[in-house]
Design an enzyme around this catalytic site. Structure first.
Site, PDB file in Angstrom:
ATOM      1  N   HIS A 129       1.296   0.268  10.358  1.00 23.52           N
ATOM      2  CA  HIS A 129       1.476  -0.890  11.047  1.00 23.52           C
ATOM      3  C   HIS A 129       1.931  -0.737  12.600  1.00 23.52           C
ATOM      4  CE1 HIS A 129       0.852  -2.813   7.056  1.00 23.52           C
ATOM      5  NE2 HIS A 129       1.850  -2.157   6.564  1.00 23.52           N
ATOM      6  N   ASP A 137      -4.177   1.901   1.961  1.00 23.73           N
ATOM      7  CA  ASP A 137      -2.930   1.135   1.610  1.00 23.73           C
ATOM      8  C   ASP A 137      -3.189  -0.231   1.006  1.00 23.73           C
ATOM      9  OD1 ASP A 137       0.140   1.815   2.488  1.00 23.73           O
ATOM     10  OD2 ASP A 137      -0.432  -0.324   2.563  1.00 23.73           O
ATOM     11  N   HIS A 174      -1.550  -2.812   1.928  1.00 26.08           N
ATOM     12  CA  HIS A 174      -1.472  -3.657   3.171  1.00 26.08           C
ATOM     13  C   HIS A 174      -2.595  -3.289   4.242  1.00 26.08           C
ATOM     14  CE1 HIS A 174       2.817  -2.996   1.429  1.00 26.08           C
ATOM     15  NE2 HIS A 174       2.624  -4.268   1.386  1.00 26.08           N
ATOM     16  N   ASP A 233       0.123   2.099  -2.458  1.00 24.89           N
ATOM     17  CA  ASP A 233       0.846   0.852  -3.054  1.00 24.89           C
ATOM     18  C   ASP A 233      -0.119  -0.054  -3.813  1.00 24.89           C
ATOM     19  OD1 ASP A 233       0.011   0.549  -0.392  1.00 24.89           O
ATOM     20  OD2 ASP A 233       1.987  -0.166   0.193  1.00 24.89           O
TER      21      ASP A 233
END
Lengths: 559, 450
Positions: free
Chosen positions: B109, B148, B150, B237
């Site tokens: 991120h 991931d 996200h 995740d």
């Protein structure tokens, strides 16, 4: 007074010590078939010298276990494994007559995630019955965190097969690494009987000599334990030879220094490292028969080059071969050897000088070099080979993985201060090696019995590694298989440390270990378990031990 | 020679964002227990490496750290990034066939400009590794697949204008999860249109759905792009037990994904089901990368029948894949039609929120529209800190393949700005063609160079 005995592959050394004084030293050839006789031949002159004065302890280091395993004279053991999910259990082959895998699984926190299957257990028992094997190692993945499955299987098998000897993985080691635990457990059971037989003979013998001093056994990690404790885990006494020599060097060289221990023998040169006064341990445990184990052992390296290595010229270049064909040419042997080169170079006066010159001539002819240049080249090659291995040992140590920031920060580039030589060819070669590596050459006094000195002076080592899980209200100890409820609340790392130190002292007393040393904390670490943003418990690891090393040191070092 | 998989395992057992934060000491503890108990590090196919510290220059190749690099990182960040570099070297020297850096803290991120921590990330481990590989080994074309849950918005930001990097991210739909971006229409800047591919998935997508996307879209795109290297941003995740997301991916699903994707290098990203997922997922990924049987890896409550896709999901996925295939195939036409190519610059602006550090950033970006090369970008960024403090910076990103005139323009722009800072606090120039990284702090009138 202390006695150290090292029954090595070629020689048996023995020393009688009083404080820093060597009262008597003996070196006799080892007779493999009659180890007890070799032992007596070395021991008796010491006892005579002691003239009935009190002997505090006798420490013995033998190649017994090493030889048993090397010659496969160990007892057959069958494996009953509870591997659970993860790696395919067929990944590892432990080379045993019978392996049975059971379903059932424990996870990393010690929670049962799959029960045992009663039907499978029954079939397993019948198979064992039929196989005729009567020694069984039961090992489950994560059994150190919950031995319920191991216990249940062991009890069941013993109830149904009366003469069965069973050992469980969690009794042998609680360290992580299931394949190593399986192999260590089976070796433990496979060597227990012969170890006991041998040592009851030794004790009988000492008894007849009227010796009441306790007998201690040297382990691969350079520590000693009373005989009874070693008998439970004989495999820990493997490779006690290199451990004895390293402990000997530790005693005979200045404290807190960084040294390379070099034992130059006939066909091999054995290396070990002492880093700021602490011998380096093999990061993955001892490798036995090419399988890794949980046996703590010094990081040693054997280089296939020694005084009797065979030399030859092939395609115009000199080669040092990894074997011997007899003694050196100058001692009547069939082939030129490094010993001949040392003789020509004037580094030793072993053997016949003219014959040594002849040996170098034979090689020199094919190389187109003079006698002296041939000897120089030989020695240079030998020195390069050994220094390359020393450097790679240091590099390997530097590159060992680290999992914490402080560990990485701590691992700086380290270079040795001393090269310490023991073994026959050391006086000739250590100066050359030291020059190449820019270190101080050390040939300690009494180097020829360094192993026996190392055994005599090695401290008891008792280490306990605790893992507390306060959420499950449970703790286990890696070294002795204890798995219990946490008896008192642990609010902090300090509470856990205090508890661990207390338990270590108790354990020491139980084993009859008498020491004035305060136990030390090797590491302690606390993890908060957070579930849903809230701390629900703590995982605490604490490792404590009595100080290791040697009882006395010759501070001034060698010459 | 047998196949080798390199591992850097750096769980940073002495580093946390805060004591109860998901990104804390405990995160890889159970993974450590599982991997070590299995004896993974002893397998002949596995080579374990020790991480090292990354240099500031490695970071400066990627980021504009405000006010400087040391303010944004801890030693753990240097080690996590450095761990990826160790594997990059081992891979390029052919010591290993592939490698997995299980390091924390994570990084995907982190964007080009770094005012603080967002999404648990300060600096971008994969991007640091990629720029290191390009600089030291001359790699050109890179593919990054972000697995991931996200959206890998940091990776997207860093490579949005780089046509040599194909970035593919599949993730839980941004309308339902942090960081709220990663929609189908985010396809790259004018000079790199179509080399960013976002695949937003509906909550509760399972193994079956994710493998459909992989087989039908991701793998064919990679095949066509022909990258020099494939990197996996290996977040874990998407797992069905993850507490911060809502997907239904399994350890075996992750293993099979890596078996098909065959990443050359993988770097751990998120994954916060530290007990129920990470030990099993990491195990599965490692075995799959090393070509070892992973069929015995399963979560305690794993039942294959629980991970079938619904017809509604399959219909959505089919439409999504078709849409993105079209976008990919028509990317050049769309880029030509969608941007004002007769002008010198294309401008855009946006707000960026730093969830961890509660910082708001306003960004304006000017993209040089050069017809000969990927040009350069000028970023003007205002960071509004919780203390009330504001920092304004300008950063110039010069592409490594920029043409001589773009290079000259960008450097001239940097010099001009130093001479007349216009209320800026810091001025940066990322001069990739020269591998020089400049940072001029206006108040001290001092320049840092890496």
């Amino acid at each position: 007074m202390l006695i150290g005995l090292d029954v090595g592959g070629t020689y048996t050394d023995a020393v009688l010590l009083e404080g820093r004084e060597i009262i008597k030293k003996v070196k006799t050839p080892t007779d493999y078939e009659k180890l007890l006789n070799s032992l007596l031949a070395a021991l008796d002159p010491l006892l005579e010298e002691a003239k009935g004065r009190a002997i505090e302890r006798i420490v013995l280091s033998t190649t017994l276990i090493t030889n048993l395993i090397a010659t496969r004279r160990i007892e057959p053991v069958a494996l009953v494994l509870i591997p659970g999910p993860g790696l395919n259990p067929d990944t590892f082959d432990y080379q045993v007559p019978l392996t049975i895998s059971l379903s059932g699984a424990i996870d990393y926190r010690g929670r049962e995630i799959e029960p045992l299957n009663e039907q499978e257990l029954k079939e397993c028992m019948e198979k064992i019955k039929d196989s005729g094997v009567r020694r069984i190692a039961v090992v489950g993945k994560f059994s150190q965190r919950n031995n319920k499955h191991e216990q249940k299987v062991a009890t069941y098998l013993q109830e149904h097969i009366p003469d069965l000897e069973v050992i469980m993985g969690h009794q042998v080691t609680g360290r992580l690494n299931y394949p190593r635990r399986v192999y260590t457990t089976l070796l433990t059971l496979a060597t227990q009987r012969r170890f006991r037989e041998f040592y009851s003979e030794v004790q009988e013998l000492l008894h007849r000599r009227g010796i009441k001093a306790p007998l201690y056994i040297l382990k691969a990690d350079g520590g000693t334990l009373p005989l009874e404790q070693s008998a439970a885990k004989p495999v820990e006494t493997i490779f006690s030879g290199p451990a004895a020599s390293t402990m000997g060097v530790l005693a005979l060289t200045p404290r807190k220094q960084t040294s390379v221990v070099i034992d130059i023998g006939g066909t091999t040169t054995d290396l070990a490292l002492i880093l700021t006064g602490t011998p380096l341990l093999a990061s993955k445990g001892a490798r036995i028969d090419d399988q890794l184990t949980h046996v703590r052992a010094f990081a040693t390296k054997s280089v296939a080059v020694g005084g009797d290595s065979c030399l030859r010229v092939r395609n115009g270049s000199l080669e040092i071969l990894p074997y011997r064909e007899g003694p050196a040419y100058c001692l009547g042997g069939p082939q030129p050897t490094p010993t001949d080169a040392m003789r020509v170079a004037g580094l030793t006066d072993i053997g016949d000088k003219d014959k040594a010159i002849d040996a170098m001539k034979i090689l020199g002819k094919d190389l187109g070099l003079s006698v002296n240049r041939t000897a120089e080249l030989t020695l240079k090659m030998m020195v390069r080979r050994i220094t390359a291995e020393i450097n790679s040992m240091f590099l390997a140590w530097e590159q060992e993985p680290a999992y914490r920031i402080w560990e990485l920060r701590q691992k700086r580039k380290v270079r040795p201060q001393n090269l310490v030589g023991i073994g026959a060819a050391s006086p000739a070669l250590i100066p050359l090696l030291s020059k190449e590596m820019d270190c101080r050459p050390v040939i300690p006094q009494h180097a020829e019995v360094a192993n026996a000195i190392g055994a005599a002076l090695a401290r008891v080592n008792l280490r306990l590694t605790f893992h507390f899980d306060t959420e499950r209200n449970f703790y286990f100890i890696e070294e002795n298989g204890v798995q219990e409820r946490i008896p008192e609340p642990l609010h902090s790392l300090q509470d856990a440390e205090k508890f661990a130190l207390g338990r270590l002292k108790e354990e020491g007393k139980k084993l009859g270990i008498i020491t004035d040393d305060e136990p030390e904390i090797i590491y302690s670490e606390l993890f908060n378990m957070v579930r849903g943003w809230r701390t629900t418990g703590r995982l605490i690891d604490v490792c404590v031990q009595f100080p290791t090393g040697v009882l006395v040191e010759w501070e001034e070092g060698g010459n | 020679m047998s196949r080798k998989t390199g591992l850097v395992f750096f769980p940073a057992f002495d580093w946390a964002i805060t004591p109860t934060h998901p990104e804390r000491e405990e995160r890889l503890l159970y993974t450590r227990d599982q991997l070590f108990e299995e004896g993974v590090m002893d397998l002949p196919e596995i080579v374990e490496y020790k991480p090292r510290n990354a240099d500031y220059k490695d970071i400066a190749r990627v980021h504009f750290c405000v006010p400087d690099i040391s303010a944004q990182i801890t030693e753990a960040h240097l080690i996590a990034a450095g761990g990826t570099l160790v594997l990059a070297d081992a891979f390029m020297n052919k010591e290993i066939d592939n490698g997995f850096a299980l390091v924390r803290p994570p990084g995907h991120h982190s964007m080009r400009v770094v005012h603080g921590n967002r999404g648990f990330c300060n600096i971008h481990n994969e991007a640091i590794m990629i720029e290191y590989l390009r600089k030291n080994y001359g790699l050109q074309k890179i593919a990054i697949v972000d697995t991931d849950v996200h959206h890998g918005d940091g990776t997207q930001d860093i490579y949005y204008h780089d046509p040599d990097v194909l970035f593919i991210s599949f993730h839980q739909d941004g309308r339902t999860l942090y960081p709220g971006s990663g929609f189908c229409n985010e396809l790259g800047g004018p000079t790199a249109y179509g080399t960013t591919i976002n695949i937003p998935l509906l909550p509760n997508t399972t193994d079956e759905g994710i493998h459909y996307v992989l087989d039908q879209l991701v793998l064919p795109l990679l095949e066509e792009f022909q990258p020099d290297i494939i990197i996996n941003s290996a977040g874990q995740d998407n797992h069905y037990t993850d507490p911060l997301a809502n997907m239904r991916f399994t350890a075996r699903g992750y293993a099979r994904l890596n078996e098909k994707l065959k990443p050359d290098l993988a770097v751990l990203e998120g994954g916060y089901a530290i007990e129920s997922a990470l030990p099993y997922v990491n195990m599965g990924i490692i075995l799959a990368m090393a070509g070892i049987d992973y069929s015995w890896v399963r979560e305690p409550d794993y039942r294959p029948e629980n991970f079938r896709e619904t017809p509604e999901h399959m219909a959505y996925l089919k439409g999504l894949v078709e849409h993105l295939q079209d976008a990919w195939h028509n990317r050049e036409e769309m880029a030509a039609a969608g941007f004002p190519w007769d002008e010198e610059f294309f401008e855009s602006s946006r707000m960026i929120y730093y969830d961890t550090d509660n910082i708001r950033e306003q960004q304006q970006e000017k993209i040089r529209l050069c017809k000969r090369c990927p040009g350069y970008q000028v970023i003007r960024s205002r960071g509004l800190y919780p203390s009330g403090r504001i920092r304004t910076i300008q950063a110039i990103v010069l592409h490594r393949r920029a043409c001589p005139s773009c290079q000259e323009e960008a450097r001239e722009l940097y010099r001009e700005r130093i001479a007349d800072p216009e209320g800026l606090d810091i001025i940066y120039l990322q001069d990739k063609p020269q591998d020089r990284y400049h940072q001029f702090t206006v108040s001290g009138e001092s320049e840092l160079q890496y």
